[in-house]
Enzyme design. Structure first.
Site, PDB file in Angstrom:
ATOM      1  N   ARG A 199       9.710   5.888  61.942  1.00 50.78           N
ATOM      2  CA  ARG A 199       8.973   6.501  63.237  1.00 50.78           C
ATOM      3  C   ARG A 199       8.757   7.650  63.457  1.00 50.78           C
ATOM      4  O   ARG A 199       7.463   8.101  63.337  1.00 50.78           O
ATOM      5  CB  ARG A 199       8.811   4.592  63.475  1.00 50.78           C
ATOM      6  CG  ARG A 199       7.423   4.929  64.315  1.00 50.78           C
ATOM      7  CD  ARG A 199       7.447   4.031  65.439  1.00 50.78           C
ATOM      8  NE  ARG A 199       8.478   3.614  65.772  1.00 50.78           N
ATOM      9  CZ  ARG A 199       9.142   3.908  67.306  1.00 50.78           C
ATOM     10  NH1 ARG A 199       8.696   4.953  67.792  1.00 50.78           N
ATOM     11  NH2 ARG A 199       9.970   2.964  67.514  1.00 50.78           N
ATOM     12  N   TYR A 201     -19.670   7.472  60.037  1.00 49.93           N
ATOM     13  CA  TYR A 201     -18.782   6.147  59.583  1.00 49.93           C
ATOM     14  C   TYR A 201     -19.315   4.931  60.709  1.00 49.93           C
ATOM     15  O   TYR A 201     -18.504   4.782  62.038  1.00 49.93           O
ATOM     16  CB  TYR A 201     -17.708   6.598  59.374  1.00 49.93           C
ATOM     17  CG  TYR A 201     -16.202   5.704  58.526  1.00 49.93           C
ATOM     18  CD1 TYR A 201     -16.612   5.052  57.499  1.00 49.93           C
ATOM     19  CD2 TYR A 201     -15.915   5.131  59.352  1.00 49.93           C
ATOM     20  CE1 TYR A 201     -16.245   3.819  57.290  1.00 49.93           C
ATOM     21  CE2 TYR A 201     -15.182   4.184  60.030  1.00 49.93           C
ATOM     22  CZ  TYR A 201     -15.595   3.594  57.566  1.00 49.93           C
ATOM     23  OH  TYR A 201     -14.628   2.672  58.094  1.00 49.93           O
ATOM     24  N   ASP A 243     -15.013  15.113  61.681  1.00 50.63           N
ATOM     25  CA  ASP A 243     -14.369  14.297  60.267  1.00 50.63           C
ATOM     26  C   ASP A 243     -14.693  14.342  59.096  1.00 50.63           C
ATOM     27  O   ASP A 243     -15.698  14.948  58.873  1.00 50.63           O
ATOM     28  CB  ASP A 243     -15.196  13.132  60.175  1.00 50.63           C
ATOM     29  CG  ASP A 243     -14.198  11.672  59.651  1.00 50.63           C
ATOM     30  OD1 ASP A 243     -14.025  12.342  58.497  1.00 50.63           O
ATOM     31  OD2 ASP A 243     -14.489  10.758  60.183  1.00 50.63           O
ATOM     32  N   LYS A 246      -9.466   8.005  51.438  1.00 47.90           N
ATOM     33  CA  LYS A 246     -10.756   8.774  49.658  1.00 47.90           C
ATOM     34  C   LYS A 246     -10.195   9.411  48.712  1.00 47.90           C
ATOM     35  O   LYS A 246      -9.944   8.753  48.097  1.00 47.90           O
ATOM     36  CB  LYS A 246     -11.471   9.132  51.157  1.00 47.90           C
ATOM     37  CG  LYS A 246     -12.535   7.978  51.815  1.00 47.90           C
ATOM     38  CD  LYS A 246     -12.586   6.424  51.682  1.00 47.90           C
ATOM     39  CE  LYS A 246     -12.502   5.543  53.085  1.00 47.90           C
ATOM     40  NZ  LYS A 246     -13.703   5.793  53.934  1.00 47.90           N
TER      41      LYS A 246
HETATM   42  C1  LIG Z   1     -13.077   5.052  55.708  1.00 51.03           C
HETATM   43  C2  LIG Z   1     -13.548   6.300  56.289  1.00 51.03           C
HETATM   44  C3  LIG Z   1     -13.057   6.514  57.782  1.00 51.03           C
HETATM   45  C4  LIG Z   1     -12.178   5.305  57.895  1.00 51.03           C
HETATM   46  O1  LIG Z   1     -10.683   5.342  57.104  1.00 51.03           O
HETATM   47  P1  LIG Z   1     -10.148   4.086  56.683  1.00 51.03           P
HETATM   48  O2  LIG Z   1      -8.822   5.138  55.745  1.00 51.03           O
HETATM   49  O3  LIG Z   1     -10.244   3.312  55.454  1.00 51.03           O
HETATM   50  O4  LIG Z   1      -9.594   3.734  58.247  1.00 51.03           O
HETATM   51  C5  LIG Z   1     -13.934   7.123  58.421  1.00 51.03           C
HETATM   52  N1  LIG Z   1     -14.168   8.387  57.920  1.00 51.03           N
HETATM   53  C6  LIG Z   1     -14.930   8.441  57.295  1.00 51.03           C
HETATM   54  C7  LIG Z   1     -16.149   9.430  56.723  1.00 51.03           C
HETATM   55  C8  LIG Z   1     -14.732   7.674  55.763  1.00 51.03           C
HETATM   56  O5  LIG Z   1     -15.211   7.328  55.016  1.00 51.03           O
END
Ligand SMILES: *Cc1c(COP(=O)(O)O)cnc(C)c1O
Length: 363
Positions: free
Chosen positions: A38, A90, A162, A187
């Site tokens: 962890r 998001y 982000d 992603k």
């Molecule tokens: C999908 C996404 C998230 C969240 O990510 P997870 O891995 O699903 O928790 C945050 N920001 C953006 C821009 C996203 O497309």
């Protein structure tokens, strides 16, 4: 970095270290740096080194999902602190702010971060973070990272970006003045729709990043060694994939913007997009995500998705397969997304096949 030859065997693909625990010396110390999985493990360590390097940061912390990474950044604040966040964001980030951090007494103002004057006038004495997401979800609104980072620093706050949709291949927020970068590695980093993950990258290993590290190691929302291994494998092909995604998305957005059944196309690569000039300054290409509104109503939009043969109906993005989604339905009743809007994650299929598929479905 991510591609170190295994010193024990010469293996070129790195081993997956499943061990949860590591041997101590007789004196109680941990001479090889690892004690318990962890806290840290070799696969996660390699992943963090690679992501930090790609973003031009000095440190990174990997999490079990993008939202775990985002949550860790807000948790590193104190109750009573103020955050400025984008209106177009998001939806999971909106939810974590409204449903988890507002009850925890974090103050949040949602503003249009594409409008600098609105951001400036939202600043308070206790503003600690200005959060941006660019291009943003789902209407690909573009925020000027350099300008917003400047406003944050004047206010004594930090700018968190982000960068999930652009990836460091197309946009490097730390070089533009942002202090932290967030990724949902689920992603484009993973890239194959088979692993969840998130990361926070820091320009400095400072006191604030130390708090994020503590939340990662003690909070425990960490990726497994196998998740980290899959994400590292994805990172090796990220530059090639993202260039291909971007070229296809540009072609499709041009096709759709001339289609009589399409009301509007949202893609920062189009010259008519309101954020096009800023996107051109801060991105090298415009990414693999686009949205469009079909003429008619919600029913008609759903009908179009029902006729597609190659593009798959599903949420998420950034994988090798193209995914389409009626975004308002997943965002729920509070959604401001138009009911005729479809979001498309352009995959790596032949782009002419994708255009034929859209052409048949739109009629
Ligand atoms: C999908 C996404 C998230 C969240 O990510 P997870 O891995 O699903 O928790 C945050 N920001 C953006 C821009 C996203 O497309």
């Amino acid at each position: 970095m991510g591609h170190a030859i295994d010193p024990h065997t010469g293996a070129i693909a790195s081993p997956i270290y499943l061990s949860t625990t590591y041997e101590r010396n007789a004196d109680g110390s941990y001479p090889r740096g690892y004690s318990y999985s962890r806290t840290d493990n070799p696969n996660r360590h390699n992943l963090e080194t690679v992501i930090a390097g790609l973003e031009g940061g000095t440190v990174a912390a990997a999490f079990s999902s993008g939202l775990a990474a985002i949550g860790a950044v807000f948790q590193a604040l104190s109750p009573g602190d103020h955050v400025i966040a984008p209106e177009i964001l998001y939806h999971g980030t909106t939810r974590i702010l409204k449903d988890i951090f507002s009850p925890w007494n974090l103050q949040v103002s949602f503003v249009d971060t594409a409008d600098k004057s609105k951001v400036k006038s939202a600043v308070r004495d206790n503003t600690k973070i200005i959060f941006v997401e660019t291009p943003s979800n789902p209407t690909l609104s573009v925020t000027d990272i350099k300008a917003i980072a400047g406003i944050a620093h004047t206010a004594g706050a930090i700018c968190v970006c982000d960068n999930t949709w652009a990836t460091p291949v197309l946009q490097r927020p730390l070089e533009l003045g942002a202090d932290l970068v967030i990724h949902s590695t689920t992603k484009y980093f993973g890239g194959h729709s088979d692993v969840l993950g998130g990361a926070v990258v820091g320009s400095n290993d400072d006191e604030f990043f130390g708090r994020i590290r503590k939340i990662q190691q003690i909070g425990g929302a960490v990726p497994s060694p196998f998740d980290a291994w899959l994400l590292l494998r994805g990172a090796q092909t990220l530059p090639c994939r993202i260039r291909n995604h971007s070229e296809s998305a540009l072609k499709i957005s041009k096709y759709l913007s001339n289609h009589p059944q399409v009301e509007r196309v949202y893609y920062p690569g189009l010259s008519e997009h309101p954020g096009h000039e800023i996107a051109r300054k801060q991105m090298s290409q415009f990414g693999g995500m686009l949205s469009f509104e079909v003429k008619g109503d919600k029913q008609r939009a759903l009908e179009v998705t029902g006729k597609l043969k190659i593009i798959i109906r599903g949420t998420s993005l950034g994988g090798v397969e193209s995914l389409i989604e009626h975004r308002a339905s997943i965002e729920g009743p509070e959604s401001r997304t138009p009911n005729t809007l479809l979001r498309l994650s352009v995959g790596l299929e032949n782009v002419d096949d994708l255009i034929d598929d859209l052409s048949n479905a739109l009629g």
